[in-house]
Design an enzyme around this catalytic site. Structure first.
Site, short mmCIF file in Angstrom:
data_model
loop_
_atom_site.label_atom_id
_atom_site.label_comp_id
_atom_site.label_asym_id
_atom_site.label_seq_id
_atom_site.Cartn_x
_atom_site.Cartn_y
_atom_site.Cartn_z
N TYR A 110 -13.45 -12.73 -40.98
CA TYR A 110 -12.20 -13.24 -40.40
C TYR A 110 -11.22 -12.10 -40.12
O TYR A 110 -10.74 -11.95 -38.99
CB TYR A 110 -11.55 -14.25 -41.36
CG TYR A 110 -10.10 -14.53 -41.03
CD1 TYR A 110 -9.74 -15.18 -39.86
CD2 TYR A 110 -9.07 -14.09 -41.88
CE1 TYR A 110 -8.39 -15.42 -39.56
CE2 TYR A 110 -7.74 -14.31 -41.58
CZ TYR A 110 -7.40 -14.98 -40.41
OH TYR A 110 -6.08 -15.20 -40.10
N PRO B 257 -16.91 -13.59 -52.22
CA PRO B 257 -17.36 -12.21 -52.02
C PRO B 257 -16.32 -11.43 -51.22
O PRO B 257 -15.78 -11.94 -50.24
CB PRO B 257 -18.66 -12.36 -51.22
CG PRO B 257 -18.88 -13.81 -51.01
CD PRO B 257 -17.79 -14.59 -51.63
N ALA C 208 -4.17 -19.53 -31.43
CA ALA C 208 -5.49 -20.16 -31.54
C ALA C 208 -6.46 -19.18 -32.20
O ALA C 208 -6.57 -18.03 -31.79
CB ALA C 208 -6.00 -20.54 -30.16
N ILE D 21 0.06 -23.55 -38.25
CA ILE D 21 1.25 -22.74 -37.89
C ILE D 21 1.67 -23.03 -36.45
O ILE D 21 2.86 -23.16 -36.15
CB ILE D 21 0.96 -21.24 -38.07
CG1 ILE D 21 0.54 -20.94 -39.52
CG2 ILE D 21 2.18 -20.41 -37.70
CD1 ILE D 21 0.02 -19.53 -39.75
N HIS E 51 -13.32 -10.56 -52.07
CA HIS E 51 -11.99 -11.17 -52.20
C HIS E 51 -10.95 -10.07 -52.40
O HIS E 51 -10.94 -9.38 -53.42
CB HIS E 51 -11.99 -12.12 -53.40
CG HIS E 51 -10.90 -13.13 -53.36
ND1 HIS E 51 -10.73 -14.07 -54.35
CD2 HIS E 51 -9.91 -13.36 -52.47
CE1 HIS E 51 -9.69 -14.84 -54.05
NE2 HIS E 51 -9.18 -14.41 -52.92
N LYS F 27 -9.75 -10.59 -36.54
CA LYS F 27 -8.33 -10.53 -36.19
C LYS F 27 -7.92 -9.09 -35.90
O LYS F 27 -7.12 -8.83 -34.99
CB LYS F 27 -7.48 -11.11 -37.33
CG LYS F 27 -7.62 -12.60 -37.54
CD LYS F 27 -7.15 -13.44 -36.36
CE LYS F 27 -5.66 -13.41 -36.14
NZ LYS F 27 -5.22 -14.34 -35.08
N THR G 22 -2.51 -11.39 -38.80
CA THR G 22 -2.45 -11.56 -40.26
C THR G 22 -2.31 -10.22 -40.97
O THR G 22 -2.76 -9.18 -40.45
CB THR G 22 -3.74 -12.26 -40.74
OG1 THR G 22 -3.79 -12.21 -42.16
CG2 THR G 22 -4.99 -11.57 -40.20
N ASP G 23 -1.75 -10.25 -42.17
CA ASP G 23 -1.69 -9.02 -42.99
C ASP G 23 -3.07 -8.66 -43.53
O ASP G 23 -3.26 -7.55 -44.04
CB ASP G 23 -0.68 -9.17 -44.13
CG ASP G 23 -1.00 -10.27 -45.13
OD1 ASP G 23 -1.97 -11.03 -44.92
OD2 ASP G 23 -0.27 -10.38 -46.14
N GLU G 24 -4.04 -9.58 -43.40
CA GLU G 24 -5.38 -9.29 -43.94
C GLU G 24 -6.07 -8.14 -43.19
O GLU G 24 -7.03 -7.56 -43.69
CB GLU G 24 -6.26 -10.55 -43.91
CG GLU G 24 -5.66 -11.66 -44.75
CD GLU G 24 -6.60 -12.83 -44.98
OE1 GLU G 24 -7.82 -12.64 -45.01
OE2 GLU G 24 -6.08 -13.96 -45.13
N1 LIG Z 1 -2.60 -19.70 -42.24
C1 LIG Z 1 -2.18 -18.49 -42.63
O1 LIG Z 1 -1.79 -18.30 -43.79
C2 LIG Z 1 -2.17 -17.34 -41.64
C3 LIG Z 1 -1.72 -16.12 -42.10
C4 LIG Z 1 -1.66 -15.08 -41.20
C5 LIG Z 1 -2.02 -15.26 -39.88
N2 LIG Z 1 -2.48 -16.45 -39.45
C6 LIG Z 1 -2.85 -16.59 -38.04
O2 LIG Z 1 -2.02 -17.58 -37.47
C7 LIG Z 1 -2.74 -18.29 -36.47
C8 LIG Z 1 -2.70 -19.77 -36.75
O3 LIG Z 1 -3.26 -20.00 -38.04
P1 LIG Z 1 -3.37 -21.47 -38.64
O4 LIG Z 1 -3.43 -21.34 -40.09
O5 LIG Z 1 -2.36 -22.34 -38.01
O6 LIG Z 1 -4.82 -21.89 -38.09
P2 LIG Z 1 -5.47 -23.35 -37.97
O7 LIG Z 1 -6.91 -23.14 -38.27
O8 LIG Z 1 -4.70 -24.35 -38.76
O9 LIG Z 1 -5.29 -23.75 -36.44
C9 LIG Z 1 -5.97 -23.08 -35.41
C10 LIG Z 1 -5.82 -23.90 -34.14
O10 LIG Z 1 -6.46 -23.18 -33.08
C11 LIG Z 1 -7.26 -24.07 -32.35
N3 LIG Z 1 -8.40 -23.34 -31.78
C12 LIG Z 1 -9.42 -22.75 -32.46
N4 LIG Z 1 -10.29 -22.20 -31.59
C13 LIG Z 1 -9.79 -22.40 -30.35
C14 LIG Z 1 -10.20 -22.04 -29.05
N5 LIG Z 1 -11.35 -21.36 -28.85
N6 LIG Z 1 -9.43 -22.39 -28.01
C15 LIG Z 1 -8.28 -23.08 -28.19
N7 LIG Z 1 -7.85 -23.48 -29.39
C16 LIG Z 1 -8.59 -23.13 -30.48
C17 LIG Z 1 -7.74 -25.11 -33.34
O11 LIG Z 1 -8.15 -26.31 -32.70
C18 LIG Z 1 -6.50 -25.28 -34.22
O12 LIG Z 1 -5.64 -26.27 -33.69
C19 LIG Z 1 -4.15 -17.71 -36.46
O13 LIG Z 1 -4.23 -16.77 -35.41
C20 LIG Z 1 -4.28 -17.04 -37.80
O14 LIG Z 1 -5.17 -15.96 -37.74
C21 LIG Z 1 -2.57 -17.50 -40.31
#
Ligand SMILES: NC(=O)c1ccc[n+]([C@@H]2O[C@H](COP(=O)([O-])OP(=O)(O)OC[C@H]3O[C@@H](n4cnc5c(N)ncnc54)[C@H](O)[C@@H]3O)[C@@H](O)[C@H]2O)c1
Length: 346
Positions: A155, A286, A80, A12, A288, A159, A130-132
């Site tokens: 997770y 688990p 991140a 994202i 879910h 969050k 996240t909505d989770e």
């Molecule tokens: N993917 C989804 O469907 C979804 C849904 C709701 C919310 N989110 C939230 O959106 C955000 C992005 O999600 P995503 O799916 O792109 O995640 P992702 O796992 O694809 O990417 C996470 C990025 O953060 C970086 N990262 C991880 N730990 C780090 C640290 N300690 N310092 C600096 N960088 C770090 C990683 O290198 C990676 O590039 C997250 O906060 C996630 O909780 C994601």
């Protein structure tokens, strides 16, 4: 605007980086480059003078202080995180470290930077969640911004904790924040351990497509480029200290989504149809959660934002992107844990 994006080499975050640069914003991408990162995701902007990259961990306070002072951003968009629920079941420690401690350290660094700059009113710390955090719904109802938190996985609990920290830093220290809680994203550059790319890649390989449990879990599917657009909208127009739920207005069961992907592949690769014959039900995760659903009223009525694609349109675009970008995903399939069944410990 100059925006510091954390996690901009992820799924994202990279969509946010690409969109923000295309709209003329300066972007500083701060990423630790964990297993989930891929700098190819931002290759299209890497030579753009509006873009800068900082390889750093958000848990490193000195690095965060240095980067904030050096780049002087107008806003921080914090994406991140450790993001894969199955990995959080096998190893919650990394989730506690990055999602909770890392958010705390970034908040403190942002606060020091903001106070040092004379507390500019226009500064924003945008926390992406996240909505989770709201837990699981039955067949009826939707999450509003006032739904009580009830996270069920390591997770989502990490969050939820980070959301509470952001709220507290706004209330206690006056840090200007906005927050968003979004539903399940899908789209280009989705790391190949998550459901949608797993289904596409297993189907293309002619291998069993794993569906957890009976596939009846319902998610509200949000196209990642719509999400990036919503995030920039909230950053620019969102009310201070307010949270916004962001959804795709596209509820589907996992099984229906998998069948939708198979249907698109049947059209694109008819000689291997029907791909749905590859569907294989496997032991459930688990804890879910049964159903997530977003009430989008606030972002729609206050900010006039709504998604641009239906899930059918978004899935077709996504499948086509994976068909056209084999070099991108095949390089990631060798990374640690990708392709393995994770998160079965209970
Ligand atoms: N993917 C989804 O469907 C979804 C849904 C709701 C919310 N989110 C939230 O959106 C955000 C992005 O999600 P995503 O799916 O792109 O995640 P992702 O796992 O694809 O990417 C996470 C990025 O953060 C970086 N990262 C991880 N730990 C780090 C640290 N300690 N310092 C600096 N960088 C770090 C990683 O290198 C990676 O590039 C997250 O906060 C996630 O909780 C994601």
């Amino acid at each position: 605007m100059k925006i510091l994006v954390t996690g901009g080499a992820g799924f994202i975050g990279s969509a946010v980086v690409r969109l923000a640069v295309s709209r003329g914003h300066e972007v500083v991408n701060v990423d630790a480059l964990t297993y989930a990162a891929c700098l190819e995701n931002v290759a299209s902007v890497s030579e753009n003078p509006l873009y800068a990259f900082e390889h750093a961990d958000i848990c490193d306070r000195a690095a965060m202080d240095r980067i904030l002072v050096a780049h002087k951003p107008d806003a921080v968009m914090h994406l991140a995180a450790e993001s894969h629920v199955d990995r959080s079941i096998d190893g919650p420690g990394a989730f506690i470290q990055t999602n909770i401690t890392g958010t705390y350290i970034l908040l403190e660094a942002a606060r020091a930077y903001w106070e040092g700059a004379g507390k500019p009113e226009g500064f924003r710390f945008h926390h992406i969640s996240t909505d989770e955090v709201f837990g699981s719904l039955e067949a009826e109802g939707q999450f509003t911004e006032d739904t009580p938190y009830a996270p069920n996985s390591p997770y989502s609990a990490s969050k939820a904790a980070s959301d509470h920290l952001v709220r507290a830093w706004a209330e206690t220290y006056g840090l200007p924040v906005v927050m968003t809680n979004c539903s399940n994203n899908y789209g280009p550059y989705h790391f190949p351990e998550k459901l949608v790319p797993v289904v596409i890649l297993k189907a293309l390989a002619g291998e069993a497509i794993p569906v957890y449990g009976t596939g009846e879990n319902v998610r509200d599917w949000l196209y990642v480029e719509d999400h990036a657009d919503a995030l920039l909208c909230v950053l620019e127009k969102g009310v201070l200290n307010r949270s916004y739920n962001v959804g795709g207005e596209n509820e589907a069961t996992n099984l229906d989504l998998v069948k939708m992907i198979c249907g698109v592949l049947d059209q694109r690769r008819p000689s291997n149809a029907p791909h749905a014959d590859l569907i294989s039900f496997v032991a459930d995760r688990p804890g879910h959660d049964l159903r997530y659903a977003i009430d989008p009223t606030r972002i729609r009525t206050e900010l006039n934002w709504r998604p641009s694609v239906t899930v059918e349109e978004g899935i077709a675009k996504t499948v086509d992107w994976y068909l056209d970008n084999q070099d991108w995903w095949s390089a990631l399939q060798n990374r640690d844990g990708v392709g393995a069944r994770l998160g079965t410990k209970s």
